[in-house]
Write a protein that holds these residues in place. Structure first.
Motif, mmCIF file in Angstrom:
data_model
loop_
_atom_site.group_PDB
_atom_site.id
_atom_site.type_symbol
_atom_site.label_atom_id
_atom_site.label_comp_id
_atom_site.label_asym_id
_atom_site.label_seq_id
_atom_site.Cartn_x
_atom_site.Cartn_y
_atom_site.Cartn_z
ATOM 1 N N VAL A 125 2.485 -6.225 7.945
ATOM 2 C CA VAL A 125 3.426 -5.365 8.684
ATOM 3 C C VAL A 125 2.677 -4.616 9.788
ATOM 4 O O VAL A 125 3.154 -4.541 10.928
ATOM 5 C CB VAL A 125 4.100 -4.359 7.727
ATOM 6 C CG1 VAL A 125 4.960 -3.365 8.508
ATOM 7 C CG2 VAL A 125 4.948 -5.080 6.687
ATOM 8 N N TRP A 126 1.513 -4.096 9.449
ATOM 9 C CA TRP A 126 0.739 -3.324 10.442
ATOM 10 C C TRP A 126 0.399 -4.191 11.653
ATOM 11 O O TRP A 126 0.417 -3.711 12.791
ATOM 12 C CB TRP A 126 -0.552 -2.772 9.816
ATOM 13 C CG TRP A 126 -0.331 -1.898 8.621
ATOM 14 C CD1 TRP A 126 0.836 -1.264 8.268
ATOM 15 C CD2 TRP A 126 -1.291 -1.562 7.610
ATOM 16 N NE1 TRP A 126 0.651 -0.565 7.096
ATOM 17 C CE2 TRP A 126 -0.637 -0.728 6.677
ATOM 18 C CE3 TRP A 126 -2.633 -1.891 7.404
ATOM 19 C CZ2 TRP A 126 -1.288 -0.212 5.552
ATOM 20 C CZ3 TRP A 126 -3.284 -1.380 6.289
ATOM 21 C CH2 TRP A 126 -2.615 -0.546 5.371
ATOM 22 N N ALA A 130 0.810 -1.221 0.000
ATOM 23 C CA ALA A 130 0.000 0.000 0.000
ATOM 24 C C ALA A 130 0.846 1.274 0.000
ATOM 25 O O ALA A 130 0.528 2.242 -0.697
ATOM 26 C CB ALA A 130 -0.930 -0.009 1.217
ATOM 27 N N SER A 131 1.939 1.294 0.775
ATOM 28 C CA SER A 131 2.778 2.495 0.810
ATOM 29 C C SER A 131 3.379 2.784 -0.555
ATOM 30 O O SER A 131 3.496 3.941 -0.962
ATOM 31 C CB SER A 131 3.914 2.334 1.827
ATOM 32 O OG SER A 131 3.406 2.308 3.137
ATOM 33 N N ASP A 132 3.766 1.707 -1.251
ATOM 34 C CA ASP A 132 4.329 1.904 -2.589
ATOM 35 C C ASP A 132 3.252 2.274 -3.609
ATOM 36 O O ASP A 132 3.530 3.005 -4.564
ATOM 37 C CB ASP A 132 5.104 0.659 -3.031
ATOM 38 C CG ASP A 132 6.523 0.647 -2.448
ATOM 39 O OD1 ASP A 132 6.998 1.714 -2.025
ATOM 40 O OD2 ASP A 132 7.147 -0.435 -2.418
ATOM 41 N N LEU A 134 11.987 -2.936 11.218
ATOM 42 C CA LEU A 134 13.306 -3.195 10.636
ATOM 43 C C LEU A 134 13.451 -4.666 10.260
ATOM 44 O O LEU A 134 13.457 -5.531 11.135
ATOM 45 C CB LEU A 134 14.394 -2.796 11.653
ATOM 46 C CG LEU A 134 15.840 -3.205 11.333
ATOM 47 C CD1 LEU A 134 16.328 -2.566 10.038
ATOM 48 C CD2 LEU A 134 16.760 -2.825 12.501
ATOM 49 N N PRO A 135 13.566 -4.993 8.954
ATOM 50 C CA PRO A 135 13.814 -6.373 8.542
ATOM 51 C C PRO A 135 15.324 -6.617 8.450
ATOM 52 O O PRO A 135 16.037 -5.867 7.784
ATOM 53 C CB PRO A 135 13.160 -6.451 7.157
ATOM 54 C CG PRO A 135 13.209 -5.041 6.627
ATOM 55 C CD PRO A 135 13.396 -4.095 7.785
ATOM 56 N N ILE A 136 15.800 -7.626 9.135
ATOM 57 C CA ILE A 136 17.240 -7.913 9.165
ATOM 58 C C ILE A 136 17.495 -9.289 8.571
ATOM 59 O O ILE A 136 16.911 -10.285 9.020
ATOM 60 C CB ILE A 136 17.780 -7.877 10.611
ATOM 61 C CG1 ILE A 136 17.622 -6.473 11.206
ATOM 62 C CG2 ILE A 136 19.229 -8.340 10.667
ATOM 63 C CD1 ILE A 136 18.042 -6.384 12.673
ATOM 64 N N VAL A 137 18.360 -9.326 7.565
ATOM 65 C CA VAL A 137 18.762 -10.604 6.976
ATOM 66 C C VAL A 137 20.050 -11.056 7.657
ATOM 67 O O VAL A 137 21.042 -10.328 7.666
ATOM 68 C CB VAL A 137 18.982 -10.470 5.453
ATOM 69 C CG1 VAL A 137 19.515 -11.785 4.876
ATOM 70 C CG2 VAL A 137 17.691 -10.068 4.754
ATOM 71 N N ALA A 144 10.012 -4.644 1.623
ATOM 72 C CA ALA A 144 9.842 -3.234 1.228
ATOM 73 C C ALA A 144 8.774 -2.568 2.094
ATOM 74 O O ALA A 144 8.943 -1.427 2.536
ATOM 75 C CB ALA A 144 9.464 -3.151 -0.254
ATOM 76 N N ASN A 145 7.678 -3.286 2.346
ATOM 77 C CA ASN A 145 6.599 -2.726 3.171
ATOM 78 C C ASN A 145 7.087 -2.428 4.585
ATOM 79 O O ASN A 145 6.720 -1.408 5.185
ATOM 80 C CB ASN A 145 5.426 -3.709 3.259
ATOM 81 C CG ASN A 145 4.680 -3.878 1.946
ATOM 82 O OD1 ASN A 145 4.816 -3.074 1.035
ATOM 83 N ND2 ASN A 145 3.896 -4.935 1.845
#
Lengths: 474, 197
Positions: B87-88, A151-153, B117-120, B109-110
């Motif tokens: 994510v929400w 949604a943000s994109d 914070l997504p950490i690989v 990306a979301n």
């Protein structure tokens, strides 16, 4: 300088043509040619309003309702849940106020956004296409770069007509040879996901190539590209060829006259150069493929229909064993049972994966002269209203209804059950959709993914069935 | 977007690979507006039984894990649907970090656009974190974005990389859209060139 003269993949060609600027971290701002919107877009428009932003290029956007529309009528007021109804209504309102092209439920052009885009000629070779839906790779079948976004994109694209992206790595999957009888595009992509895994193409854009892919219809190519996300791919694409161009010519939004000639000249330059290097290559012999079904809760759990339910005891790790045990319990399966012994309760033929005219023809070919098995509820849900009308013109609806299938209006329907069409808890569904996740078709639903012909075969026998046995009797 | 600098918080271990966004946030809540409290819907069908009572087997329902703010998961975490609601739901519950060997691209990306914070990390490091979170329920990790480091309960330090731009946005709580709008002249120039093609 060297890069400009080097051989390029199709992805690299499309990428460089759409790059507006590059950021310090190497991400590119890519200009979006076509933005497709569906009725899950309300949060994105709300973000825009909250910031006081307007839509930069409404002429580059197209909206249609698919996720929340009823499939038993065309009356939005029949949607009981006011929040769901509001999702569909919001898209109409937001599109109108932004000046965005909108296909409503009483418009023949309405349908699942990934069926509508190509059907209308809105999706064209060489384009950069985005949509707030993970199955956007579908449009890559025409030789476009098409990706799903959140949604943000969506809000970002509405406001700027561009999107930041890290350049994916390239994976070429080459399939050569003639497809055996009863094997379709859906079986190809299920076999690929089964082979490389649900995380197999993570961070990569897949280009599907080889004689088998070239021999597929444009519809079949869309089925293959559609499920790229189920292997975690960023995108899926197929080089455009004469078949693509013939398919596109004359569609409402396809270029005409001198514009067509110019576009065609450009499109012919799109296929990956012969010497182009891919980061990774996978080769598959079409002759080894068979009709596929999934047994578990990930699209990677795909096996030939002749196989048996796998045994967790043979799992490579304790963690995998635990996962398989949970899956078998959820799916109501015991290790070692033949997949063809699985009785089904429901059948869903439709979705952005397999809701096109060719899919309905394949299913009708099996349903013709047969009856849906007692106790099975079988649905056919066209991918778009135009697909529905075409099928009716060909008499497919009468074949289906005579066989005991329900013939329904276009929408996403039971693929993800957002409109209320669902698989009942504990019930087993033979489905032509794209995901067999836990609860995907409704809480407690048990989904087996397969091709339209295989789903039709399951409908008439009442269990998972090798469609080749029915073809032999046709 | 809320800024993220450091976090010292309990881990929720989800050892399985391919935890999809349908599990994180079932589709039947997609019509809820962002103003809804999505924490109620997080892992809904895993957290609650059919009768609405809590499923005690799901770790998030066990006292030691209730305060978790870091989810540590197997390969391809949050694959599938593009729903930003996943994510929400994590964010509204209180999660601020997700650690996995790989993520669904769209979720990744979301997450960055919502202050999650997504950490690989390499699979071995993730397995070690999951092991310690299971062996010692309530075990905490320290996540330092500026230093790009995760400090495990046993003191082991796992370095991670995140692109500079996203790191800057997260550290400052900035939105990408503002930056892109500041580059509008470039977009206009591209559009003018496009018209002449």
């Amino acid at each position: 300088m060297e890069k400009n003269t080097a051989a390029q993949t199709m992805l690299e060609k499309i990428w460089s043509r759409h790059r507006v600027i590059e950021r310090s971290d190497g991400q590119s701002l890519l200009y979006v040619d076509s933005h497709l919107l569906q009725d899950g877009s309300a949060p994105a428009f709300a973000m825009l309003r909250q910031r006081g932003l307007t839509v930069r290029a409404p002429q580059r956007a197209t909206a249609t309702q698919d996720h929340y529309v009823p499939t038993d009528s065309r009356d939005l007021n029949s949607v009981a849940d006011p929040e769901k109804r509001e999702m569909a209504n919001a898209l109409q309102r937001d599109s109108a106020s932004a000046g965005i092209r909108f296909f409503s439920l009483d418009d023949r052009r309405q349908g699942i956004v990934h069926v509508v885009g190509p059907e209308q000629g809105l999706s064209q070779p060489g384009m950069f296409i985005v949509c707030g839906d993970s199955h956007t790779a579908t449009h890559g079948a025409l030789g476009a770069l098409a990706i799903g976004i959140g949604a943000s994109d969506v809000a970002h694209v509405l406001a700027t007509q561009a999107l930041w992206l890290p350049q994916p790595k390239t994976l070429r999957i080459t399939i050569d040879g003639a497809l055996p009888s009863g094997v379709s595009a859906k079986d190809i992509i299920l076999a690929i996901i089964g082979r490389i895994g649900a995380a197999g193409a993570s961070g990569q854009a897949i280009e599907y190539a080889g004689s088998t892919i070239r021999a597929l219809s444009v519809e079949g190519r869309m089925t293959v590209c559609n499920m790229s996300i189920e292997a975690a791919a960023r995108a899926g694409m197929i080089a455009p060829d004469d078949r693509t161009f013939e398919w596109l010519a004359g569609r409402p939004f396809a270029p005409t006259g001198a514009d067509w000639d110019r576009a065609l000249a450009r499109w012919r330059q799109l296929p990956s150069d012969e010497e182009a290097r891919f980061d990774r290559e996978v080769n598959i012999d079409a002759g080894t493929l068979a009709p596929m079904v999934t047994w578990g809760n990930s699209p990677e759990d795909a096996l030939p229909i002749s196989a048996r339910v796998p045994d967790p005891a043979a799992a490579p790790s304790a963690q995998r064993r635990e996962g398989m045990q949970k899956t078998l319990a959820y799916m109501g399966l015991t290790p070692g049972m033949a997949l063809t012994d699985l009785a089904i309760d429901q059948v869903f033929i439709g979705s952005c994966t397999n809701g096109r005219i060719e899919d309905l023809r394949a299913a009708a070919g099996i349903a013709a002269g047969r009856r849906v098995a007692p106790g099975v509820a079988a649905w056919v849900v066209a991918g778009s209203t135009l697909v529905k009308l075409q099928a009716e013109a060909e008499g497919l609806d009468r074949i289906f209804t005579a066989a005991g299938f329900e013939w329904r209006h276009a929408g996403c329907s039971m693929c993800l059950a957002t409109n209320g069409d669902h698989v009942a808890p504990g019930k087993r569904c033979a489905s032509t959709s794209n995901r067999n996740f836990v609860g995907r078709q409704g809480p407690g639903s048990r989904t087996h993914l397969m091709s339209p012909a295989m789903a039709a075969a399951a409908a008439v026998t009442g269990r998972l069935t090798d469609v080749r046995q029915l073809i032999a009797r046709n | 977007m809320e800024a993220f600098q450091t976090l010292d918080a309990v881990m929720l271990p989800l050892a399985q690979a391919n935890v999809d966004t349908d599990q994180i946030l079932p589709a039947r809540y997609l019509q809820k507006p962002r103003s809804a409290q999505f924490d109620e819907f997080l892992f809904r069908d895993l957290r609650y039984r059919k009768d609405g009572s809590e499923n005690p087997e799901f770790l998030l329902n066990q006292p030691a894990y209730r305060a978790a703010r870091v989810v540590v998961a197997g390969d391809n975490f949050a694959c599938g649907s593009s729903r930003e609601h996943a994510v929400w739901a994590l964010y509204d519950y209180g999660f601020r970090v997700a650690i996995a060997p790989s993520f669904g691209d769209i979720f990744f990306a979301n997450a960055l656009k919502n202050g999650l914070l997504p950490i690989v990390l390499p699979a071995a490091a993730v397995a070690a974190l999951i092991g310690s979170a299971r062996a010692n329920p309530g075990a905490k990790v320290v996540v330092d974005l500026a230093a790009q480091a995760v400090t495990a309960p046993d003191g082991a330090v796992h370095r991670f990389t995140i692109d500079q731009f996203s790191r800057h946005c997260l550290l400052e709580g900035l939105d990408e859209i503002d930056y892109t709008l500041s580059q509008s002249a470039h977009i206009s120039a591209y559009e003018e060139a496009l018209d002449k093609r």
